[in-house]
Write a protein that holds these residues in place. Structure first.
Motif, short mmCIF file in Angstrom:
data_model
loop_
_atom_site.label_atom_id
_atom_site.label_comp_id
_atom_site.label_asym_id
_atom_site.label_seq_id
_atom_site.Cartn_x
_atom_site.Cartn_y
_atom_site.Cartn_z
N PRO A 42 -17.54 -18.63 35.87
CA PRO A 42 -18.69 -18.99 35.05
C PRO A 42 -19.44 -17.73 34.62
CG PRO A 42 -18.58 -20.36 37.02
CD PRO A 42 -17.56 -19.28 37.19
N ALA A 43 -19.93 -17.72 33.39
CA ALA A 43 -20.58 -16.53 32.83
C ALA A 43 -21.78 -16.09 33.66
CB ALA A 43 -20.99 -16.80 31.39
N GLU A 44 -22.47 -17.05 34.27
CA GLU A 44 -23.68 -16.71 35.01
C GLU A 44 -23.41 -16.19 36.42
OE1 GLU A 44 -23.06 -21.20 35.75
OE2 GLU A 44 -22.62 -19.69 34.20
N LEU A 45 -22.16 -16.18 36.84
CA LEU A 45 -21.82 -15.77 38.20
C LEU A 45 -21.55 -14.27 38.24
CD1 LEU A 45 -21.28 -16.76 41.09
CD2 LEU A 45 -18.90 -17.11 40.45
N PRO A 46 -22.32 -13.49 39.02
CA PRO A 46 -22.10 -12.04 39.09
C PRO A 46 -20.72 -11.73 39.67
CG PRO A 46 -24.23 -12.63 40.04
CD PRO A 46 -23.48 -13.92 39.84
N LEU A 47 -20.02 -10.78 39.04
CA LEU A 47 -18.72 -10.32 39.50
C LEU A 47 -18.78 -8.82 39.75
CD1 LEU A 47 -15.62 -10.40 39.95
CD2 LEU A 47 -15.36 -10.20 37.47
N VAL A 48 -18.45 -8.41 40.96
CA VAL A 48 -18.38 -7.01 41.33
C VAL A 48 -16.92 -6.66 41.56
CG1 VAL A 48 -19.06 -5.26 43.02
CG2 VAL A 48 -20.67 -7.09 42.39
N ARG A 49 -16.43 -5.63 40.87
CA ARG A 49 -15.04 -5.24 41.03
C ARG A 49 -14.91 -4.26 42.18
NH1 ARG A 49 -10.68 -3.23 36.43
NH2 ARG A 49 -8.90 -3.10 37.85
N GLY A 50 -14.04 -4.58 43.14
CA GLY A 50 -13.84 -3.71 44.28
C GLY A 50 -13.18 -4.44 45.43
N SER A 51 -12.95 -3.71 46.51
CA SER A 51 -12.26 -4.24 47.68
C SER A 51 -13.24 -4.69 48.75
CB SER A 51 -11.32 -3.17 48.25
OG SER A 51 -10.81 -3.57 49.51
N SER A 52 -12.91 -5.78 49.42
CA SER A 52 -13.73 -6.23 50.53
C SER A 52 -13.57 -5.33 51.75
CB SER A 52 -13.38 -7.68 50.90
OG SER A 52 -12.00 -7.81 51.19
N ALA A 53 -12.63 -4.39 51.69
CA ALA A 53 -12.45 -3.41 52.76
C ALA A 53 -13.23 -2.12 52.50
CB ALA A 53 -10.97 -3.08 52.94
N ASP A 54 -13.96 -2.06 51.38
CA ASP A 54 -14.79 -0.90 51.04
C ASP A 54 -16.17 -1.12 51.65
OD1 ASP A 54 -16.47 0.97 49.84
OD2 ASP A 54 -15.46 0.86 47.90
#
Length: 327
Positions: A42-54
């Motif tokens: 959904p357009a309103e949902l923030p998306l952060v690109r990266g690893s959950s191991a960072d």
């Protein structure tokens, strides 16, 4: 409350994210986009690109979004690849999970939902698999999921987090065409891929001790899977909820590979007869879940059948492969 959904741009993750947002839950997605598709969200949902191991990234994300719950869907998921690259799978699925749990504890996260798998059971002899069926994984992938469960439960007990481990059976279908599985590693898109290329679908083995000789599996619609995640997340944040929950996510009904191939033929209009190839090592004759525990404890039950899975998956396939309709 804000939920961090790792792997939220993936096939299952996007369905979970959409269900949570639609129900009024606040969330943020973390995805390295190795297989995820940003347009699914959904357009309103923030998306952060990266690893959950960072760790540094996760610490910053949790602080900025005041994260209090985690739905961990990120990880490596292919059984065959795990056999070839076990070190990768242990690093991504176990060591990476440890980093995420450390960050969760430091941020004061109170609820943690872990994406596990029926692969933890291995090849059980049970007619119907319950959560008490002994776990004996036969692949590095299954081993990492079982180790992940142990780690999640131990961290929850030690640090006061409510936790849940969801053991997925065979996920299929799509809530809408744009959210369909883009890979060809699961059986239904594997059938579609072969038919689109003018080749016969493959059935691995036809001499199993089942009614038609092919493997029997418990297929669960991904939209039902998403609803289960929402039910579990709300359970963990309910008044007085503590401790841990481990549940199977399935329909409790088996469908054979040959029956599934027949459904695919009906839905696609392509009646190409499947070819039988040698059975694959480690394939159980039958793997069907008991979903009684999650129904009893949370009131959740799957609502969609195998035909809906195939029909919705086909609509999604045609969106990306319109030439398939002309075959």
């Amino acid at each position: 409350m804000t939920w961090l959904i790792t792997g939220g741009a993936g096939y299952i993750g996007a369905h979970v994210a959409k269900a949570m947002v639609a129900s009024g839950e606040k969330a943020v997605v973390l995805d390295d986009l190795s297989t995820g598709v940003p347009e699914r969200l959904p357009a309103e949902l923030p998306l952060v690109r990266g690893s959950s191991a960072d760790r540094a990234l996760v610490d910053r994300l949790m602080a900025e979004h005041a994260v209090t719950g985690v739905v961990h869907l990120a990880g490596k998921k292919r059984v065959d690849e795990s056999v070839e690259r076990p070190l990768l799978y242990y690093r991504e699925n176990v060591a990476g999970l440890g980093v995420l749990l450390e960050a969760s504890v430091a941020a004061g996260v109170r609820s943690f939902v872990f994406s596990s798998s029926a692969a933890v059971y291995g090849v059980p002899e049970a007619e119907t698999i319950t959560e008490d069926t002994p776990c004996a994984p036969i692949s590095p992938y299954g081993e990492t999921k079982l180790a992940g469960e142990w780690l999640v439960r131990a961290a929850g007990r030690a640090h006061g987090m409510s936790t849940a481990c969801l053991r997925y059976f065979n996920v299929a279908g799509a809530a809408e065409p744009a959210l369909a599985d883009t890979g060809v590693h699961n059986v239904i898109p594997m059938f579609f891929d072969r038919l689109t290329r003018g080749e016969a679908p493959r059935v691995f083995g036809d001499a199993y001790p089942t009614p038609d000789g092919t493997c029997v599996r418990d297929y669960i619609h991904v939209a039902d899977m998403a609803d289960a995640h929402l039910a579990v997340a709300r359970h963990l944040t309910g008044p007085g909820t503590r401790g841990d929950l481990t549940v199977n996510i399935g329909r409790g009904e088996g469908v054979s590979v040959r029956e599934l191939a027949s459904l695919v033929a009906e839905v696609t209009g392509n009646g190409t007869e499947p070819v039988v190839e040698p059975p694959r090592t480690g394939d159980a004759a039958k793997s069907v879940a008991s979903a009684a525990r999650i129904t009893r404890e949370l009131g959740w039950t799957a609502r969609r059948g195998a035909r809906e899975m195939v029909e919705s998956a086909w609509e999604g396939w045609l969106l990306r492969h319109p030439q398939a309709a002309r075959r």
